[in-house]
Design an enzyme around this catalytic site. Structure first.
Site, mmCIF file in Angstrom:
data_model
loop_
_atom_site.group_PDB
_atom_site.id
_atom_site.type_symbol
_atom_site.label_atom_id
_atom_site.label_comp_id
_atom_site.label_asym_id
_atom_site.label_seq_id
_atom_site.Cartn_x
_atom_site.Cartn_y
_atom_site.Cartn_z
ATOM 1 N N LYS A 1 0.957 -1.201 0.177
ATOM 2 C CA LYS A 1 0.122 0.052 -0.049
ATOM 3 C C LYS A 1 0.846 1.254 0.070
ATOM 4 O O LYS A 1 0.805 2.364 -0.727
ATOM 5 C CB LYS A 1 -0.939 0.120 1.128
ATOM 6 C CG LYS A 1 -2.075 -0.966 1.109
ATOM 7 C CD LYS A 1 -3.389 -0.811 1.711
ATOM 8 C CE LYS A 1 -4.382 -1.802 1.344
ATOM 9 N NZ LYS A 1 -5.716 -1.700 2.088
ATOM 10 N N LYS B 1 -4.201 -10.146 -6.592
ATOM 11 C CA LYS B 1 -5.602 -10.580 -5.874
ATOM 12 C C LYS B 1 -6.592 -9.576 -6.222
ATOM 13 O O LYS B 1 -6.371 -8.355 -6.558
ATOM 14 C CB LYS B 1 -5.636 -11.003 -4.150
ATOM 15 C CG LYS B 1 -5.490 -9.466 -3.602
ATOM 16 C CD LYS B 1 -5.827 -9.539 -2.005
ATOM 17 C CE LYS B 1 -5.781 -8.298 -1.521
ATOM 18 N NZ LYS B 1 -7.001 -8.108 -0.806
ATOM 19 N N LYS C 1 -10.691 -4.226 -3.492
ATOM 20 C CA LYS C 1 -11.248 -3.089 -3.419
ATOM 21 C C LYS C 1 -10.947 -1.985 -3.781
ATOM 22 O O LYS C 1 -11.328 -1.157 -4.488
ATOM 23 C CB LYS C 1 -12.091 -3.012 -1.895
ATOM 24 C CG LYS C 1 -13.239 -3.726 -1.543
ATOM 25 C CD LYS C 1 -13.649 -3.078 -0.312
ATOM 26 C CE LYS C 1 -13.351 -4.214 0.922
ATOM 27 N NZ LYS C 1 -12.534 -3.477 1.848
HETATM 28 P P1 ATP Z 1 -8.505 -3.174 0.143
HETATM 29 O O1 ATP Z 1 -8.140 -3.252 -1.351
HETATM 30 O O2 ATP Z 1 -9.187 -1.858 0.457
HETATM 31 O O3 ATP Z 1 -7.402 -3.271 1.010
HETATM 32 P P2 ATP Z 1 -9.896 -5.505 -0.152
HETATM 33 O O4 ATP Z 1 -10.435 -6.013 -0.980
HETATM 34 O O5 ATP Z 1 -8.430 -6.299 0.270
HETATM 35 O O6 ATP Z 1 -9.705 -4.121 0.214
HETATM 36 P P3 ATP Z 1 -10.505 -5.879 2.716
HETATM 37 O O7 ATP Z 1 -11.441 -5.083 3.449
HETATM 38 O O8 ATP Z 1 -9.102 -5.834 3.237
HETATM 39 O O9 ATP Z 1 -10.617 -6.094 1.419
HETATM 40 O O10 ATP Z 1 -10.683 -7.466 3.335
HETATM 41 C C1 ATP Z 1 -11.746 -7.997 3.864
HETATM 42 C C2 ATP Z 1 -12.017 -9.650 3.945
HETATM 43 O O11 ATP Z 1 -11.842 -10.111 2.729
HETATM 44 C C3 ATP Z 1 -10.252 -10.165 4.481
HETATM 45 O O12 ATP Z 1 -10.881 -11.078 5.414
HETATM 46 C C4 ATP Z 1 -9.660 -10.263 3.260
HETATM 47 O O13 ATP Z 1 -8.531 -11.403 3.660
HETATM 48 C C5 ATP Z 1 -10.753 -10.978 2.537
HETATM 49 N N1 ATP Z 1 -10.191 -10.894 1.044
HETATM 50 C C6 ATP Z 1 -10.004 -9.604 0.368
HETATM 51 N N2 ATP Z 1 -9.577 -9.724 -0.719
HETATM 52 C C7 ATP Z 1 -10.064 -10.967 -1.096
HETATM 53 C C8 ATP Z 1 -9.714 -12.058 -2.112
HETATM 54 N N3 ATP Z 1 -9.381 -11.680 -3.643
HETATM 55 N N4 ATP Z 1 -10.188 -13.349 -2.072
HETATM 56 C C9 ATP Z 1 -10.428 -13.784 -0.921
HETATM 57 N N5 ATP Z 1 -10.474 -12.914 0.072
HETATM 58 C C10 ATP Z 1 -10.243 -11.664 0.101
#
Ligand code: ATP
Ligand code: LTN
Length: 343
Positions: free
Chosen positions: A121, A209, A212
């Site tokens: 990040k 991955k 968001k």
């Molecule tokens: P950001 O990009 O804002 O960090 P994010 O998409 O990584 O957001 P988080 O809020 O960080 O989402 O994650 C919420 C939950 O979803 C966590 O348990 C995280 O491990 C899971 N998660 C996030 N992205 C994935 C993915 N691509 N596949 C499976 N689980 C995920």
């Protein structure tokens, strides 16, 4: 048995968040664990909307307010029951900030410097604030406040839960079993990830991955995408130049990711899907996956539309959740303050 997890109200919740985290939570809310003496107990589940985490990168404050309520609606639309679980917003329980500060005083700088999420990040930003660096300590506070045993998360969060365990161990060694404290102050938590689905990949770059914060909206399918958006995103998802529908994550990361998503939404094994699509084209496979997604995401859209009509009911659930969470958090903080020699 205590279970705790959370999602940041940043961006739109996508199918990776659902498959990696929320879907597990919905199953866990009914799970019964054996305890001593042949008795079984339902786990205490606490699901949080971690808004203080979402402000560690640049954000828009008007959007944040909307997103906090939206994540709450998603928890409910996905099937989390406010009776079976505590559902609340992190910033409404101030003990999270208090414990985070105290844990900061026993967390080695080097441990935070090693965190993969921080490095990734930070690399994307012109200015990096201390909040982003200290993010894992706030996450440790979230987990330890509730004497958590299990943290159901996606693969990317395992490192943070490991660090939390280390912090808890260090705290117990330093401040447990002294003249001020009769025993261990924190339970040691463990991450729980799924064998399949813990890391759903981006549709446009299947080596990354699904996230968001990805700027490209084509990279992820959100829980509320329209049928047209779903069809468009799936049909343009990156695949390879071959034509076989086979699960080979190294050689065929795009198709393997789509097979994983198909399998998890249809409850069919990847092996069965490979057989069913033997000799079929990528186009046919993608059309079938779009249909599955449209059908499986429809109940979310409907339930969310219903919830949107009664915002007061969500506010009430969150207020009630915060009160219930605070009771547990206050009991832990009392032990923490005493054991550290504070008044
Ligand atoms: P950001 O990009 O804002 O960090 P994010 O998409 O990584 O957001 P988080 O809020 O960080 O989402 O994650 C919420 C939950 O979803 C966590 O348990 C995280 O491990 C899971 N998660 C996030 N992205 C994935 C993915 N691509 N596949 C499976 N689980 C995920
Ligand atoms: N860092 C997590 C969100 C999060 C979390 C938590 C998850 C914050 N506090 C406590 C589980 C338990 C993420 O998904 N990015």
């Amino acid at each position: 048995m205590r279970i705790f997890s959370g999602i940041q109200p940043s961006g739109d919740i996508h199918i990776g968040n659902y498959l990696g985290a929320i879907k597990q939570w919905v199953a866990l809310q009914n799970k019964v664990y054996p305890v001593r003496g042949g008795i079984s107990n339902k786990a205490d589940c606490i699901f949080c909307i971690v808004d203080w985490h979402a402000i560690t990168v640049p954000y828009n404050q008007t959007m944040l307010q909307r997103k906090i309520k939206e994540v709450a609606a998603i928890y409910l639309a996905a099937g989390l029951s406010p009776e079976k679980n505590i559902i609340f917003v992190q910033s409404q329980v101030k003990e999270h900030a208090e414990l985070a500060w105290l844990l900061n005083t026993i967390t080695p700088l080097g441990d935070l410097q090693r965190m993969t999420q921080f490095k990734e990040k930070a690399a994307k930003q012109a200015n990096v604030e201390a909040g982003l660096f200290n993010y894992p300590v706030l996450m440790a506070a979230d987990i330890l406040l509730y004497q958590t045993d299990i943290v159901p998360v996606g693969e990317d969060q395992k490192q943070h839960v490991e660090l939390t365990r280390e912090i808890a161990r260090r705290f117990n060694t330093r401040f447990g079993k002294t003249e001020l404290s009769s025993g261990e102050v924190f339970s040691l938590p463990k991450a729980q990830t799924l064998k399949i689905g813990a890391k759903i990949m981006s549709l446009t770059a299947p080596d990354k991955k699904m996230s968001k914060s990805d700027k490209n909206p084509q990279a992820s399918i959100t829980l509320f995408d329209s049928p047209e958006q779903i069809k468009k995103k799936i049909s343009s998802a990156t695949t390879d130049s071959g034509h076989e529908i086979k699960f080979q994550p190294k050689e065929k990361p795009g198709i393997s990711n789509l097979l994983t998503i198909y399998s998890l939404f249809s409850d069919k094994s990847i092996k069965d899907l490979e057989k069913a699509f033997l000799g079929k084209s990528y186009q046919e496979f993608k059309a079938s996956l779009s249909e599955i997604l449209i059908e499986k995401l429809k109940p979310f859209r409907n339930k969310k539309a219903e919830l949107d009509k009664s915002p007061e009911s969500i506010e009430k659930i969150l207020a009630d959740g915060a009160l219930r969470a605070q009771k547990i958090a206050q009991a832990t903080m009392q032990k923490v303050r005493t054991s550290m020699g504070l008044l």
